[in-house]
Write an enzyme that holds these catalytic residues in place. Structure first.
Site, mmCIF file in Angstrom:
data_model
loop_
_atom_site.group_PDB
_atom_site.id
_atom_site.type_symbol
_atom_site.label_atom_id
_atom_site.label_comp_id
_atom_site.label_asym_id
_atom_site.label_seq_id
_atom_site.Cartn_x
_atom_site.Cartn_y
_atom_site.Cartn_z
ATOM 1 N N TYR A 254 10.452 4.467 -7.212
ATOM 2 C CA TYR A 254 11.744 5.148 -7.326
ATOM 3 C C TYR A 254 11.616 6.362 -8.243
ATOM 4 O O TYR A 254 12.251 7.395 -8.032
ATOM 5 C CB TYR A 254 12.780 4.160 -7.878
ATOM 6 C CG TYR A 254 14.183 4.701 -7.933
ATOM 7 C CD1 TYR A 254 14.887 4.950 -6.764
ATOM 8 C CD2 TYR A 254 14.799 4.973 -9.143
ATOM 9 C CE1 TYR A 254 16.167 5.458 -6.796
ATOM 10 C CE2 TYR A 254 16.083 5.476 -9.190
ATOM 11 C CZ TYR A 254 16.769 5.712 -8.020
ATOM 12 O OH TYR A 254 18.031 6.210 -8.057
ATOM 13 N N HIS A 320 9.357 4.453 -0.382
ATOM 14 C CA HIS A 320 9.362 4.023 -1.789
ATOM 15 C C HIS A 320 10.197 2.764 -1.972
ATOM 16 O O HIS A 320 11.059 2.416 -1.166
ATOM 17 C CB HIS A 320 9.873 5.137 -2.698
ATOM 18 C CG HIS A 320 11.372 5.247 -2.748
ATOM 19 N ND1 HIS A 320 12.138 4.523 -3.654
ATOM 20 C CD2 HIS A 320 12.245 5.962 -2.026
ATOM 21 C CE1 HIS A 320 13.406 4.807 -3.461
ATOM 22 N NE2 HIS A 320 13.510 5.674 -2.480
ATOM 23 N N CYS A 321 9.889 2.048 -3.078
ATOM 24 C CA CYS A 321 10.747 0.960 -3.570
ATOM 25 C C CYS A 321 10.890 1.200 -5.066
ATOM 26 O O CYS A 321 10.680 2.329 -5.520
ATOM 27 C CB CYS A 321 10.152 -0.404 -3.245
ATOM 28 S SG CYS A 321 8.468 -0.633 -3.846
ATOM 29 N N MET A 322 11.262 0.245 -5.860
ATOM 30 C CA MET A 322 11.441 0.505 -7.288
ATOM 31 C C MET A 322 10.107 0.863 -7.958
ATOM 32 O O MET A 322 10.003 1.855 -8.660
ATOM 33 C CB MET A 322 12.035 -0.724 -8.002
ATOM 34 C CG MET A 322 13.523 -0.903 -7.818
ATOM 35 S SD MET A 322 14.493 0.571 -8.148
ATOM 36 C CE MET A 322 14.353 0.713 -9.914
ATOM 37 N N SER A 328 7.320 -1.465 -0.832
ATOM 38 C CA SER A 328 7.004 -0.284 -0.035
ATOM 39 C C SER A 328 5.543 -0.283 0.440
ATOM 40 O O SER A 328 5.282 0.089 1.594
ATOM 41 C CB SER A 328 7.369 1.001 -0.775
ATOM 42 O OG SER A 328 6.798 1.036 -2.044
#
Ligand SMILES: Nc1nc2c(ncn2[C@@H]2O[C@H](COP(=O)(O)OP(=O)(O)OP(=O)(O)O)[C@@H](O)[C@H]2O)c(=O)[nH]1
Ligand SMILES: [Mg+2]
Length: 397
Positions: A254, A320-322, A328
């Protein structure tokens, strides 16, 4: 004013800032100016966004970095960094909402006085939405008198009807070029010229080429980009996402997704957000897809990635992820399996080699193995749907 291609050389780099209450049309003015587009229902800006435009004014080739800030208080962050170094400031209001006109003196001019680092920055009041004549609450004369009183240029515009938008930016840029001391003389490299003379230990910003103490962690005065301080322990996090398939597929956290300037420099056009709770930060700049569920549905992700893949060479996507560690990467590994018909072990190794910090959760590992069986038949890791997670698959528990 004529516009040019994205990679052309330029004589000067200019930073322009748009401020004003939420909904007055700042993002719409920017979209009209940079892309000649208008959306009837544009979403409020979150944080800050910026766009680049190359123009030629008075025979000078200019690279404009135009910063679009959120009018809504709750979305406003990093205030001082986006005011820093701005040579042109646009105060925008909506002619059909008097309170937005009053906010210019009450809020926005005060903020600029407090945070602006360029004493003689050129300021312009822009009265937007003049296409809505019947709803007007602020007359042209009143707006012009206010601007004169505060030493600002004044233009009435409509982003919707494309009235005087280009003219407003052109006038602002012309005045910045004329103002003494706002630009430094050409750099001897004769190519992209920095705004100030290089001091010892300064390096050109990797994003906009403005000289500052980049290695020392000083934020760039033009684009705000900075090198993250190194962690004392643990692997160093990069501000850049990982390029997994060259020129097409990027993987990141993120934090990577929140750096619009970095994404633009990498040519990213699309963002696949694999966490439903993460906001889409720069809706005007990238095409987003946020997954509907956790864990993400692979087929939903593939549909979005396929769109980008069809236009390879033109479009690029960030997944994306965190943290960029499990959710992701799992989507990226899954997509590579499908795209290249690679076994899971090959696809996993490909991504792990490029982004060593990935560490799949047990759940993601299991889902990937089930996908491998459904895409390619028998599993390369010897996994069967009933057997749980095999030791061959490195996972985080
Ligand atoms: N009629 C008309 N509507 C406009 C014009 N410019 C913008 N709008 C509309 O006004 C609304 C708000 O526009 P935005 O550009 O998102 O406003 P903003 O100033 O960026 O708002 P924040 O990002 O929240 O600070 C959108 O629905 C736009 O379509 C205009 O010139 N005329
Ligand atoms: Mg906006």
């Amino acid at each position: 004013m004529s516009a040019g291609g994205a990679s052309e050389p330029f004589d000067y780099l200019l930073k322009i800032l748009l401020v004003g209450d939420s909904g007055v049309g700042k993002s719409s003015l920017l979209m009209r100016f940079t892309a000649d587009q208008f959306e009837d229902s544009s979403a409020p800006t979150i944080g800050v966004d910026f766009r680049l435009k190359f123009v030629t004014v008075s025979d000078k080739r200019l690279k404009l970095t135009i910063w679009d800030t959120a009018g809504q208080e709750r979305f406003r962050t990093l205030t001082s960094s986006y005011y820093r170094g701005a040579q042109g400031i646009v105060f925008a209001y909506d002619v059909t909402r008097r309170e937005t006109f009053e906010s210019i003196a009450d809020i926005w001019m005060r903020e600029v006085d407090m945070y602006s680092t360029v004493d003689n920055a050129v300021k312009m009041v822009v009265a937007n939405k003049v296409d809505k004549q019947t709803e007007r609450e602020v007359s042209r004369d009143e707006g012009a008198a206010f601007a004169r009183k505060h030493g600002c240029l004044f233009v009435e515009t409509s982003a919707k009807a494309n009235v005087a938008v280009g003219q407003a930016f052109e006038e602002l840029v012309r005045k910045v070029l004329e103002a003494p001391g706002l630009l430094t003389p050409a750099h001897s490299s004769g190519h992209a010229m920095p705004l100030k003379v290089k001091r010892e230990r300064e390096e050109p910003c990797h994003v906009c080429q403005h000289y500052h103490d980049y290695e020392g962690g000083e934020p760039c005065g033009v684009c705000g980009h900075r090198l993250e301080p190194q962690q004392a322990a643990g692997p160093q996090e990069s501000v850049y996402p990982t390029e997994v398939l060259p020129g097409f597929l990027f993987l990141g956290s993120y934090d990577n997704a929140s750096r619009t300037e970095v994404l633009k420099t990498l040519g990213i056009t699309h963002v696949l957000n694999t966490v439903p709770a993460c906001p889409e930060l720069y809706k005007n700049s990238f095409s987003y897809h946020t997954v509907r569920a956790t864990p993400p549905d692979y087929q939903e992700c593939f549909a979005f990635l396929d769109q980008v893949e069809r236009e390879q060479g033109k479009l690029r996507v960030l997944v994306h992820c965190m943290t960029g560690v499990s959710k992701s990467p799992a989507v990226v590994i899954a997509y590579i399996m499908k795209l290249r018909q690679w076994r899971l072990s090959e696809s996993y190794k490909w991504v792990k080699d490029k982004r060593p910090t990935i560490s799949l959760s047990a759940e993601e590992a299991q889902r990937l193995q089930a996908l491998e069986v459904s895409l390619l038949g028998a599993s390369s890791t010897g996994w069967q749907p009933s057997a749980g997670v095999p030791a061959a698959m490195p996972i985080r528990v």
